[in-house]
Design a protein around this motif. Structure first.
Motif, PDB file in Angstrom:
ATOM      1  N   ARG A  70      68.027   1.886  55.412  1.00  0.00           N
ATOM      2  CA  ARG A  70      68.052   3.301  55.017  1.00  0.00           C
ATOM      3  C   ARG A  70      66.753   3.998  55.394  1.00  0.00           C
ATOM      4  O   ARG A  70      66.759   5.117  55.925  1.00  0.00           O
ATOM      5  N   LEU A  71      65.618   3.330  55.162  1.00  0.00           N
ATOM      6  CA  LEU A  71      64.324   3.914  55.509  1.00  0.00           C
ATOM      7  C   LEU A  71      64.203   4.108  57.013  1.00  0.00           C
ATOM      8  O   LEU A  71      63.757   5.168  57.484  1.00  0.00           O
ATOM      9  N   LEU A  72      64.584   3.097  57.798  1.00  0.00           N
ATOM     10  CA  LEU A  72      64.471   3.192  59.256  1.00  0.00           C
ATOM     11  C   LEU A  72      65.413   4.249  59.812  1.00  0.00           C
ATOM     12  O   LEU A  72      65.076   4.942  60.780  1.00  0.00           O
ATOM     13  N   ARG A  73      66.588   4.388  59.225  1.00  0.00           N
ATOM     14  CA  ARG A  73      67.514   5.433  59.657  1.00  0.00           C
ATOM     15  C   ARG A  73      66.890   6.809  59.458  1.00  0.00           C
ATOM     16  O   ARG A  73      66.933   7.666  60.352  1.00  0.00           O
ATOM     17  N   ARG A  95      58.099  15.949  60.475  1.00  0.00           N
ATOM     18  CA  ARG A  95      58.284  15.104  61.652  1.00  0.00           C
ATOM     19  C   ARG A  95      57.836  13.679  61.369  1.00  0.00           C
ATOM     20  O   ARG A  95      56.886  13.446  60.625  1.00  0.00           O
ATOM     21  N   ALA A  96      58.523  12.730  61.998  1.00  0.00           N
ATOM     22  CA  ALA A  96      58.101  11.333  61.982  1.00  0.00           C
ATOM     23  C   ALA A  96      57.472  11.009  63.330  1.00  0.00           C
ATOM     24  O   ALA A  96      57.921  11.494  64.373  1.00  0.00           O
ATOM     25  N   TYR A  97      56.412  10.186  63.312  1.00  0.00           N
ATOM     26  CA  TYR A  97      55.742   9.753  64.539  1.00  0.00           C
ATOM     27  C   TYR A  97      56.298   8.423  65.042  1.00  0.00           C
ATOM     28  O   TYR A  97      56.526   8.242  66.229  1.00  0.00           O
ATOM     29  N   ASP A  98      56.465   7.468  64.137  1.00  0.00           N
ATOM     30  CA  ASP A  98      56.831   6.110  64.529  1.00  0.00           C
ATOM     31  C   ASP A  98      57.717   5.477  63.461  1.00  0.00           C
ATOM     32  O   ASP A  98      57.676   5.870  62.286  1.00  0.00           O
ATOM     33  N   THR A  99      58.479   4.479  63.882  1.00  0.00           N
ATOM     34  CA  THR A  99      59.185   3.601  62.948  1.00  0.00           C
ATOM     35  C   THR A  99      58.911   2.159  63.361  1.00  0.00           C
ATOM     36  O   THR A  99      58.789   1.858  64.547  1.00  0.00           O
ATOM     37  N   PHE A 100      58.796   1.282  62.377  1.00  0.00           N
ATOM     38  CA  PHE A 100      58.555  -0.139  62.623  1.00  0.00           C
ATOM     39  C   PHE A 100      59.528  -0.942  61.778  1.00  0.00           C
ATOM     40  O   PHE A 100      59.663  -0.692  60.577  1.00  0.00           O
ATOM     41  N   SER A 101      60.168  -1.919  62.398  1.00  0.00           N
ATOM     42  CA  SER A 101      61.070  -2.798  61.661  1.00  0.00           C
ATOM     43  C   SER A 101      60.393  -4.096  61.244  1.00  0.00           C
ATOM     44  O   SER A 101      60.911  -4.809  60.376  1.00  0.00           O
ATOM     45  N   PRO A 130      56.272  -6.082  60.597  1.00  0.00           N
ATOM     46  CA  PRO A 130      56.759  -7.199  59.766  1.00  0.00           C
ATOM     47  C   PRO A 130      57.659  -6.754  58.607  1.00  0.00           C
ATOM     48  O   PRO A 130      58.407  -7.556  58.083  1.00  0.00           O
ATOM     49  N   GLU A 131      57.560  -5.498  58.203  1.00  0.00           N
ATOM     50  CA  GLU A 131      58.456  -4.938  57.198  1.00  0.00           C
ATOM     51  C   GLU A 131      58.811  -3.515  57.613  1.00  0.00           C
ATOM     52  O   GLU A 131      58.040  -2.866  58.333  1.00  0.00           O
ATOM     53  N   PRO A 132      59.970  -2.992  57.207  1.00  0.00           N
ATOM     54  CA  PRO A 132      60.339  -1.624  57.575  1.00  0.00           C
ATOM     55  C   PRO A 132      59.278  -0.612  57.129  1.00  0.00           C
ATOM     56  O   PRO A 132      58.818  -0.646  55.981  1.00  0.00           O
ATOM     57  N   LEU A 133      58.900   0.284  58.045  1.00  0.00           N
ATOM     58  CA  LEU A 133      57.854   1.261  57.760  1.00  0.00           C
ATOM     59  C   LEU A 133      58.075   2.481  58.637  1.00  0.00           C
ATOM     60  O   LEU A 133      58.449   2.357  59.809  1.00  0.00           O
ATOM     61  N   VAL A 134      57.841   3.658  58.066  1.00  0.00           N
ATOM     62  CA  VAL A 134      57.973   4.918  58.791  1.00  0.00           C
ATOM     63  C   VAL A 134      56.654   5.678  58.691  1.00  0.00           C
ATOM     64  O   VAL A 134      56.039   5.734  57.624  1.00  0.00           O
ATOM     65  N   VAL A 135      56.229   6.255  59.825  1.00  0.00           N
ATOM     66  CA  VAL A 135      55.000   7.036  59.894  1.00  0.00           C
ATOM     67  C   VAL A 135      55.377   8.506  60.028  1.00  0.00           C
ATOM     68  O   VAL A 135      56.101   8.889  60.960  1.00  0.00           O
ATOM     69  N   LEU A 136      54.906   9.324  59.095  1.00  0.00           N
ATOM     70  CA  LEU A 136      55.208  10.756  59.064  1.00  0.00           C
ATOM     71  C   LEU A 136      53.947  11.572  59.249  1.00  0.00           C
ATOM     72  O   LEU A 136      52.827  11.099  58.976  1.00  0.00           O
ATOM     73  N   GLU A 137      54.123  12.821  59.695  1.00  0.00           N
ATOM     74  CA  GLU A 137      52.990  13.727  59.760  1.00  0.00           C
ATOM     75  C   GLU A 137      52.474  14.032  58.356  1.00  0.00           C
ATOM     76  O   GLU A 137      53.236  14.045  57.381  1.00  0.00           O
ATOM     77  N   THR A 138      51.172  14.250  58.253  1.00  0.00           N
ATOM     78  CA  THR A 138      50.583  14.710  57.000  1.00  0.00           C
ATOM     79  C   THR A 138      50.742  16.222  56.914  1.00  0.00           C
ATOM     80  O   THR A 138      50.404  16.945  57.856  1.00  0.00           O
ATOM     81  N   LEU A 139      51.289  16.690  55.810  1.00  0.00           N
ATOM     82  CA  LEU A 139      51.489  18.122  55.618  1.00  0.00           C
ATOM     83  C   LEU A 139      50.411  18.682  54.703  1.00  0.00           C
ATOM     84  O   LEU A 139      50.064  18.069  53.692  1.00  0.00           O
ATOM     85  N   THR A 140      49.885  19.836  55.074  1.00  0.00           N
ATOM     86  CA  THR A 140      49.009  20.560  54.158  1.00  0.00           C
ATOM     87  C   THR A 140      49.887  21.374  53.213  1.00  0.00           C
ATOM     88  O   THR A 140      51.081  21.549  53.435  1.00  0.00           O
ATOM     89  N   GLY A 141      49.313  21.878  52.165  1.00  0.00           N
ATOM     90  CA  GLY A 141      50.089  22.624  51.187  1.00  0.00           C
ATOM     91  C   GLY A 141      50.519  21.731  50.036  1.00  0.00           C
ATOM     92  O   GLY A 141      50.012  20.615  49.859  1.00  0.00           O
ATOM     93  N   GLU A 142      51.455  22.229  49.250  1.00  0.00           N
ATOM     94  CA  GLU A 142      51.923  21.528  48.053  1.00  0.00           C
ATOM     95  C   GLU A 142      53.437  21.614  47.966  1.00  0.00           C
ATOM     96  O   GLU A 142      54.050  22.522  48.532  1.00  0.00           O
TER      97      GLU A 142
END
Length: 296
Positions: free
Chosen positions: A66-69, A84-90, A92-104
């Motif tokens: 679900r996370l990788l999708r 936006r997402a930059y990268d996905t890794f399956s 050694p464990e599933p991981l998603v890299v997202l842009e850092t957003l300013t604001g709240e």
């Protein structure tokens, strides 16, 4: 009587590199199944956000899938009002890299400021949410969890977060989303269409405009429960207030321009076929915005 204390595994420590090129700066939050981190990208020389399945739930394969999708969708999609997402890794464990957003997040702003935004700001926010929803629908996806905590705002510019429960239109099980923000058809389960996201936009605007949602705990029979975590359960089992009563009109909570109030109320019609289409809603909201150079 003995009490069993459940100790969950700790989050990753600062300095850890879960995958090459990314270094954890701090643990931001833990949800029912995710850990979210502030991190540094060596390749981009900038901060980013990492989402990973919690250590105690990594054995649940469907959560990693679900996370990788979600990561693949956010990596491939591009819209000014969508994170936006930059990268996905399956491994050694599933991981998603997202842009850092300013604001709240809207949820934090509502809690911190404790004041109601101007009607024009409500309408502008709604138009931006419509833009993001229209884009997702054009790519065959329903968001299904539009709510203040899934929208970040920076100087009037909104970005929608979290496609973790997104899915194509069609049949769906009951309860996908977050209890107080579910369209009635989401609560019941069955056929879901773009109208479910129109409801999500409407209930978000209602809360932003009025300071409380139409189905908040303690308001006219509203009930509370935790967010859906992908397992089919909430923090506690509870009934769905939106199946028991309609949303109170915005005018019962706050005086807004009639056209804006009518647009929000229209989103919260119980019958999804009676709600406006996203494009129709966007046009109605934009029509309430002040035009530069035109008196009031």
């Amino acid at each position: 009587m003995s009490v069993t204390v459940v100790r969950r595994p700790p989050a990753l420590a600062s300095g850890t590199e879960p995958v090459p090129g990314y270094r954890v700066l701090a643990h931001l939050t833990r949800t029912g199944w995710l850990d979210v981190y502030d991190a540094w990208s060596e390749e981009r020389a900038c901060r980013c956000v990492l989402k990973a399945v919690r250590p105690d739930r990594r054995g649940e394969r469907r959560l990693g899938e679900r996370l990788l999708r979600e990561g693949r969708w956010l990596r491939d999609l591009a819209h000014p009002h969508l994170v936006r997402a930059y990268d996905t890794f399956s491994a050694p464990e599933p991981l998603v890299v997202l842009e850092t957003l300013t604001g709240e997040t809207l949820a934090h702003l509502l809690y911190r400021l404790r004041r109601r935004p101007a009607a024009a700001d409500v309408a502008l926010l709604g138009a931006q949410l419509c833009s993001a929803a229209h884009y997702l629908h054009g790519h065959g996806l329903l968001h299904l969890d539009l709510k203040p905590s899934n929208v970040v705002v920076d100087r009037g510019h909104a970005k929608v977060l979290d496609l973790s429960v997104a899915r194509p239109p069609g049949p769906a099980p009951a309860g996908i989303g977050t209890l107080r923000y579910l369209a009635p058809e989401q609560a019941r389960g069955g056929l879901l269409t773009a109208a479910a996201d129109v409801w999500g936009i409407g209930v978000t605007l209602y809360e932003v405009a009025c300071g409380e949602g139409p189905f908040d705990p303690g308001t006219a029979g509203g009930t509370a429960a935790g967010p859906y975590d992908g397992t089919g359960t909430y923090g506690r089992e509870d009934r769905y207030p939106q199946l028991e009563r309609g949303a109170p009109p915005v005018a019962s909570r706050r005086r807004l321009p009639p056209a804006l109030a009518a647009a929000v109320d229209g989103c919260l019609r119980t019958d999804p076929r009676a709600r406006p289409a996203v494009a129709e809603l966007a046009a109605a909201l934009e029509a309430t915005l002040p035009v530069p150079g035109r008196p009031g």
